[in-house]
Scaffold this motif. Structure first.
Motif, short mmCIF file in Angstrom:
data_model
loop_
_atom_site.label_atom_id
_atom_site.label_comp_id
_atom_site.label_asym_id
_atom_site.label_seq_id
_atom_site.Cartn_x
_atom_site.Cartn_y
_atom_site.Cartn_z
N UNK A 1 0.82 -1.20 0.00
CA UNK A 1 0.00 0.00 0.00
C UNK A 1 0.86 1.26 0.00
N UNK A 2 1.92 1.25 0.79
CA UNK A 2 2.80 2.41 0.86
C UNK A 2 3.49 2.69 -0.47
N UNK A 3 3.82 1.61 -1.21
CA UNK A 3 4.46 1.77 -2.52
C UNK A 3 3.46 2.11 -3.62
N UNK A 4 2.18 1.89 -3.34
CA UNK A 4 1.16 2.16 -4.34
C UNK A 4 1.10 1.14 -5.45
N UNK A 5 1.43 -0.13 -5.11
CA UNK A 5 1.42 -1.18 -6.13
C UNK A 5 0.34 -2.23 -5.83
N UNK A 6 -0.69 -1.83 -5.08
CA UNK A 6 -1.76 -2.76 -4.68
C UNK A 6 -2.38 -3.48 -5.87
N UNK A 7 -2.55 -2.77 -6.97
CA UNK A 7 -3.25 -3.35 -8.12
C UNK A 7 -2.37 -4.33 -8.90
N UNK A 8 -1.08 -4.37 -8.58
CA UNK A 8 -0.18 -5.24 -9.33
C UNK A 8 0.38 -6.40 -8.50
N UNK A 9 -0.04 -6.51 -7.24
CA UNK A 9 0.46 -7.59 -6.38
C UNK A 9 -0.70 -8.27 -5.67
N UNK A 10 -0.77 -9.58 -5.81
CA UNK A 10 -1.77 -10.40 -5.11
C UNK A 10 -1.02 -11.33 -4.16
N UNK A 11 -1.47 -11.38 -2.90
CA UNK A 11 -0.83 -12.21 -1.89
C UNK A 11 -1.78 -13.30 -1.42
N UNK A 12 -1.25 -14.50 -1.26
CA UNK A 12 -2.06 -15.66 -0.88
C UNK A 12 -1.48 -16.26 0.40
N UNK A 13 -2.33 -16.44 1.42
CA UNK A 13 -1.87 -17.11 2.64
C UNK A 13 -2.22 -18.59 2.55
N UNK A 14 -1.25 -19.39 2.21
CA UNK A 14 -1.42 -20.84 2.12
C UNK A 14 -0.05 -21.50 1.96
N UNK A 15 -0.04 -22.80 2.07
CA UNK A 15 1.19 -23.55 1.85
C UNK A 15 1.63 -23.38 0.39
N UNK A 16 2.90 -23.06 0.20
CA UNK A 16 3.40 -22.85 -1.15
C UNK A 16 3.24 -24.10 -2.01
N UNK A 17 3.39 -25.27 -1.40
CA UNK A 17 3.29 -26.53 -2.15
C UNK A 17 1.87 -26.80 -2.62
N UNK A 18 0.88 -26.14 -2.00
CA UNK A 18 -0.53 -26.37 -2.36
C UNK A 18 -1.09 -25.30 -3.30
#
Length: 245
Positions: A81-98
Motif C-alpha cells: 500500500x505504501x508503494x502504491x502497487x496494490x493493483x499489481x500484487x496479489x498475496x495468498x496465505x497458504x502452503x506454497x506446495x498447495x
C-alpha cells in the motif's frame, strides 16, 4: 514471543531473508526479468521483499506471492500500500506446495524456501508447474562450502556441495543462465544483522516480558553461527531455464 515475531525483529535491518546484498538482489532480478513486463510468482514470499523491489522498478510487472505466515503477509500488504502497487500484487496465505493458478508465470522465485517443498528437486518440480514456456526460475539454496561439523549438519541437514547442487539442477533438465554465490561479506553481514537486531530490540525494550527471551535467542543464534556453521555454510542463487524450452 513466537517465531514469526522474532523473525520479524531479526530481519528489520535485512528484509531480504537471505545472505545477499542489495546489488546482488538487483542483478538477480535483472537476469530473471529481462523484459520488465513479466508475471512473477514468489513461492514462500515472506514479506514479499523480492516482489516489492521488482514492482518498484518495473511499472509493467504483475506479481503474486504465497506464504503461510499471517504476520509476514500483513507487513507485505502494508508495504504494498505504501508503494502504491496494490493493483499489481496479489498475496495468498497458504502452503506454497498447495498453491495453484489458472495462469502461468514468466518468473518463479523460491529463494531460501526449498524446505517448504521437501528439498531442491521437489521445489524445481513445483516451479515447473507454474512456469510459462520460455520462463525462468530464480532459486536460492544452501550448500556446504567446506566439510561441516556435526552440529552444523544437525542444524541444516545433509546439504550437498556447490558443484553437486548445480549438477543436480542440470541433471533435472535445467540450464543456469545466471548465478551468484554469496560472498563471505554477504554471509557475515546477514548473520550480524539478524542477531544484532534481536539483541538491540531486547536492550531497547527491557520492560517487555519477552526481552529476556529475545536476548537469549540472539546470543544463542550468534554462538551457533560462530561456533557451528560460519566456516562451512554457503548460499547460491541460480537463474534457470528449461533446457527443452
Amino acid at each position: 514471543m513466537n517465531r514469526e515475531h522474532i523473525s520479524q525483529i531479526a530481519h528489520a535491518g535485512h528484509p531480504i531473508k537471505s545472505p545477499l546484498d542489495d546489488d546482488s538482489v538487483s542483478r538477480l532480478l535483472e537476469a530473471g526479468l529481462p523484459r520488465g513486463d513479466e508475471r512473477v510468482l514468489d513461492l514462500g514470499c515472506g514479506t514479499a521483499e523480492w516482489l516489492l523491489r521488482a514492482l518498484a522498478t518495473r511499472p509493467h510487472l504483475h506479481a503474486e506471492g504465497v506464504d503461510v505466515s499471517e504476520v509476514a503477509l500483513m507487513h507485505a500488504r502494508q508495504a504494498t500500500s505504501e508503494l502504491g502497487v496494490d493493483e499489481r500484487l496479489v498475496l495468498h496465505q497458504r502452503e506454497a506446495a498447495d498453491f495453484t493458478s489458472a495462469e502461468p508465470f514468466d518468473l518463479v522465485i523460491s529463494v531460501g524456501a526449498t524446505h517448504a517443498f521437501g528439498g531442491l528437486l521437489p521445489t524445481l518440480a513445483a516451479a515447473r508447474e507454474h512456469l510459462a514456456p520460455g520462463g525462468r526460475v530464480l532459486l536460492g539454496e544452501s550448500f556446504w562450502d567446506r566439510t561441516p561439523s556435526p552440529a552444523a549438519v544437525e542444524m541444516f541437514g545433509d546439504l550437498a556441495d556447490l558443484a553437486t547442487t548445480v549438477d543436480l539442477v542440470v541433471a533435472d533438465g535445467w540450464t543456469p543462465v545466471h548465478g551468484h554465490v554469496s560472498t563471505r561479506a554477504e554471509l557475515d553481514a546477514y548473520e550480524w544483522a539478524c542477531w544484532g537486531s534481536l539483541a538491540a530490540w531486547a536492550l531497547d525494550h527491557p520492560a517487555d516480558p519477552a526481552a529476556a527471551q529475545v536476548l537469549e535467542t540472539a546470543n544463542a543464534q550468534r554462538s551457533q553461527w560462530l561456533h557451528g556453521y560460519r566456516d562451512s555454510f554457503g548460499f547460491v542463487c541460480l537463474v534457470l531455464r528449461r533446457a527443452s524450452d
